[in-house]
Design an enzyme around this catalytic site. Structure first.
Site, short mmCIF file in Angstrom:
data_model
loop_
_atom_site.label_atom_id
_atom_site.label_comp_id
_atom_site.label_asym_id
_atom_site.label_seq_id
_atom_site.Cartn_x
_atom_site.Cartn_y
_atom_site.Cartn_z
N HIS A 36 2.13 4.51 -5.11
CA HIS A 36 2.67 5.62 -5.88
C HIS A 36 2.78 5.16 -7.34
O HIS A 36 2.41 4.01 -7.66
CB HIS A 36 4.02 6.07 -5.32
N HIS A 90 4.17 1.63 -8.12
CA HIS A 90 3.20 0.53 -8.00
C HIS A 90 2.26 0.52 -9.21
O HIS A 90 1.95 -0.53 -9.77
CB HIS A 90 2.34 0.70 -6.74
N SER A 92 9.15 5.56 -3.49
CA SER A 92 9.03 4.60 -2.41
C SER A 92 7.97 5.08 -1.43
O SER A 92 7.86 6.30 -1.18
CB SER A 92 10.37 4.47 -1.68
N ASP A 121 13.38 -3.32 -5.79
CA ASP A 121 13.75 -4.30 -4.76
C ASP A 121 14.46 -5.47 -5.46
O ASP A 121 13.92 -6.57 -5.59
CB ASP A 121 12.50 -4.76 -4.02
N GLY A 125 0.81 -1.22 0.00
CA GLY A 125 0.00 0.00 0.00
C GLY A 125 0.84 1.27 0.00
O GLY A 125 2.03 1.22 -0.32
P1 AMP Z 1 6.02 -2.42 -1.69
O1 AMP Z 1 4.63 -1.87 -1.55
O2 AMP Z 1 7.09 -1.45 -1.34
O3 AMP Z 1 6.16 -3.77 -1.05
O4 AMP Z 1 6.23 -2.67 -3.25
C1 AMP Z 1 5.34 -3.47 -3.99
C2 AMP Z 1 5.95 -3.71 -5.34
O5 AMP Z 1 6.15 -2.47 -6.02
C3 AMP Z 1 7.31 -4.41 -5.27
O6 AMP Z 1 7.42 -5.36 -6.31
C4 AMP Z 1 8.26 -3.25 -5.47
O7 AMP Z 1 9.51 -3.64 -6.00
C5 AMP Z 1 7.48 -2.40 -6.46
N1 AMP Z 1 7.98 -1.02 -6.41
C6 AMP Z 1 8.22 -0.27 -5.30
N2 AMP Z 1 8.73 0.93 -5.65
C7 AMP Z 1 8.84 0.93 -7.00
C8 AMP Z 1 9.31 1.87 -7.96
N3 AMP Z 1 9.80 3.06 -7.61
N4 AMP Z 1 9.27 1.53 -9.28
C9 AMP Z 1 8.79 0.32 -9.66
N5 AMP Z 1 8.33 -0.61 -8.80
C10 AMP Z 1 8.35 -0.32 -7.50
#
Ligand code: AMP
Length: 283
Positions: A34, A37, A189, A152, A31
């Site tokens: 941005h 996502h 992020s 990641d 969640g």
């Molecule tokens: P998270 O909500 O941080 O667990 O991220 C969910 C998914 O979105 C993961 O596969 C992350 O690698 C991806 N993600 C997070 N930040 C970015 C970004 N700046 N660009 C592309 N994918 C992202």
């Protein structure tokens, strides 16, 4: 968009989609959505018939309790963004729904070397927690396509390993999507929301340092390049946890480059209380 909170309801829906021969694309998230996502959602929409996004702040992957407590939650805005994106399904389970027997203390996944370096080394138990939840989610959503962010980098490798360990290599296509960045280069992020505006400005040094490594890369010793990068991060007010240059294919940390192998530079650094990570492919 249909919102499911219960596993059984989502399972029934997925079964119907499978009977209708619809392909399922899955974007797991925590969640505070941005554009990064949303780029994963768009990739899924372009490939799969049905896109399922999950929002679950997974307690088992936080090695730092404060990080978990302060993880941003922006649910209403998230739902609005997902609706507008065209995402068909949001899975929004409670902790009890995912872990009915209580929060598991540790995972049991054989991640080998991957768990000993970089994020694995500095966040003990983190990847076991990631595997625990992703294993659970994959069992529920049964996707044909899984969308992950290169942001990641090591996590992408860990999840590929998890898919292999669970014998699902042929069933699930993993798509690694490029890192989306702010105009000045800072990787998007959810944790960026916790930065003050001056911290936000200072944090751009992470991207500058990474691109600096890319520009300065020459065959031979890598240590001077790395030490210079550490110095620049510190000058900008960041507290680096690691900055390493590694083989892009297996994350072996390198001290010397033969001029041929594919490299990735990876950073983790604190800006105040907020831990930021980023990486770029170097060649
Ligand atoms: P998270 O909500 O941080 O667990 O991220 C969910 C998914 O979105 C993961 O596969 C992350 O690698 C991806 N993600 C997070 N930040 C970015 C970004 N700046 N660009 C592309 N994918 C992202």
């Amino acid at each position: 968009m249909i919102l499911f909170k219960k596993i059984n309801d989502l399972r029934k829906y997925i079964d119907v989609q499978h009977q209708l021969k619809k392909s399922i694309g899955f974007v797991p998230t925590m969640g505070a959505l941005h554009e990064g996502h949303l780029s994963l959602i768009r990739s899924s929409l372009s490939i799969a018939d049905i896109t399922v996004c999950s929002i679950f702040v997974n307690p088992t992957q936080f090695n730092d309790p404060t990080d978990f407590e302060k993880y941003p939650v922006t649910l209403e805005a998230d739902i609005g963004l997902l609706e507008a994106s065209g995402c068909q399904v949001l899975f929004l389970p409670s902790v009890k729904e995912i872990y009915p027997g209580g929060i598991p203390q540790s995972g049991h996944y054989d991640l080998g070397y991957l768990e000993t370096v970089l994020e694995g080394r500095f966040r003990p138990g983190h990847f076991q927690g990631v595997c625990t939840v992703v294993d659970r989610l994959l069992g529920i959503v049964c996707p044909d396509h899984l969308f992950l962010g290169q942001k990641d980098y090591q996590q992408c490798m860990v999840i590929a390993r998890l898919v292999e360990l669970s014998g699902k290599t042929g069933e699930i296509n993993i798509h690694i999507c490029p890192t989306l960045r702010e105009a000045d280069g800072l990787a998007m992020s959810s944790r960026n929301r916790r930065l003050s505006s001056s911290q936000r400005q200072q944090s751009v040094a992470i991207y500058r340092v990474l691109t600096g490594i890319r520009e300065g890369l020459r065959p031979g010793e890598l240590k001077p390049l790395r030490l210079e990068a550490v110095g620049k991060l510190k000058e900008a007010g960041l507290a680096p946890e690691y900055i390493e240059i590694a083989e892009a294919g297996n994350l072996q940390i390198l001290e010397e480059w033969d001029g041929a192998s594919k490299l990735v530079a990876l950073v983790a650094a604190f800006m105040g209380e907020v831990r930021l990570i980023d990486n770029i492919l170097l060649n």
